[in-house]
Design a protein around this motif. Structure first.
Motif, PDB file in Angstrom:
ATOM      1  N   GLU A  52      -4.417   6.111  -6.212  1.00 11.04           N
ATOM      2  CA  GLU A  52      -5.214   5.804  -5.065  1.00 11.04           C
ATOM      3  C   GLU A  52      -5.976   4.710  -5.054  1.00 11.04           C
ATOM      4  O   GLU A  52      -6.265   4.098  -4.186  1.00 11.04           O
ATOM      5  N   GLN A  90       0.888  -1.273  -0.008  1.00 13.71           N
ATOM      6  CA  GLN A  90       0.111  -0.072  -0.184  1.00 13.71           C
ATOM      7  C   GLN A  90       0.921   1.145  -0.004  1.00 13.71           C
ATOM      8  O   GLN A  90       0.688   2.220  -0.889  1.00 13.71           O
ATOM      9  N   GLU A  91       1.803   1.430   0.836  1.00 19.38           N
ATOM     10  CA  GLU A  91       2.955   2.390   1.081  1.00 19.38           C
ATOM     11  C   GLU A  91       3.641   2.605  -0.497  1.00 19.38           C
ATOM     12  O   GLU A  91       3.792   3.564  -0.684  1.00 19.38           O
ATOM     13  N   LYS A  94      -3.836   1.707  -3.750  1.00 15.79           N
ATOM     14  CA  LYS A  94      -3.625   1.978  -2.317  1.00 15.79           C
ATOM     15  C   LYS A  94      -4.950   1.480  -1.638  1.00 15.79           C
ATOM     16  O   LYS A  94      -4.775   0.924  -0.650  1.00 15.79           O
TER      17      LYS A  94
END
Length: 202
Positions: free
Chosen positions: A74, A68-69, A77
């Motif tokens: 978006e 995710q990082e 993520k």
């Protein structure tokens, strides 16, 4: 003469006293001793495989945070964040499965998932930060995780059904469906938001 015929019918196979005796024997044979079940090879394999995926799910929680990082878009993520929350539910669900079959939740190192996660970490190191190419590669890495889980949960659910663990099978099948949905969603993200833009990068 009619009375004699009636007596013959009462003693034919499938009727009267012989049938009742046969039915009782079938019921007796159907009884399964709990201790015998626990020592059966298939049960031992089933428990070992549960411990394997239990380890895998816990490892995936940490891996999804890193992915995710590292993700750029978006959409990806959010997908990784959602799946991390879902994976925590899968861990709790597995603990219920252990309880249903009267076993203690334990983790057994899963070399397969460790290798897949290491591959994902290598992708992060070898791709450019902020690039769509990284996102495209991360999706492939994540789908490798999903396909491992789909294969595992599909097999475990069938084994649970075979051994008569119906409630455990229901829980395993629910997780299987969620893993399949996640895999589909990742494909949708790749096709809708990422792959084309990644192809345009120099």
């Amino acid at each position: 003469m009619a009375t004699h015929t009636s007596e013959n019918k009462s003693n034919t196979p499938g009727t009267g006293t012989p049938a009742a005796h046969k039915g009782t024997t079938a019921v007796d044979n159907a009884k399964v001793d709990g201790n015998e079940m626990k020592t059966a090879p298939l049960h031992k394999f089933f428990v070992s495989a549960l411990k394997d995926i239990y380890f895998a799910e816990n490892a995936i929680i940490d891996a999804l945070e890193k992915m995710q990082e590292a993700a750029t878009t978006e959409e990806l993520k959010e997908a990784f964040e959602d799946h991390q929350l879902q994976t925590k539910k899968h861990v709790s669900r597995l603990e219920k499965v252990f309880k249903l079959i009267d076993e203690t939740p334990e983790q057994k190192e899963c070399k397969a998932i460790k290798g897949i996660i290491e591959e994902g970490e290598e992708i992060i190191r070898s791709t450019e930060e902020g690039s769509m190419t990284r996102d495209a590669a991360l999706i492939i890495a994540a789908q490798k995780v999903e396909h491992y889980e789909i294969a595992t949960y599909g097999g475990l659910a069938q084994l649970a059904i075979t051994m008569g663990h119906d409630k455990a099978a229901d829980l395993l099948e629910k997780t299987l469906q969620e893993e399949e949905d996640t895999d589909y969603n990742l494909t949708e993200i790749a096709e809708t938001y990422i792959n084309f833009d990644a192809e345009q990068e120099d």
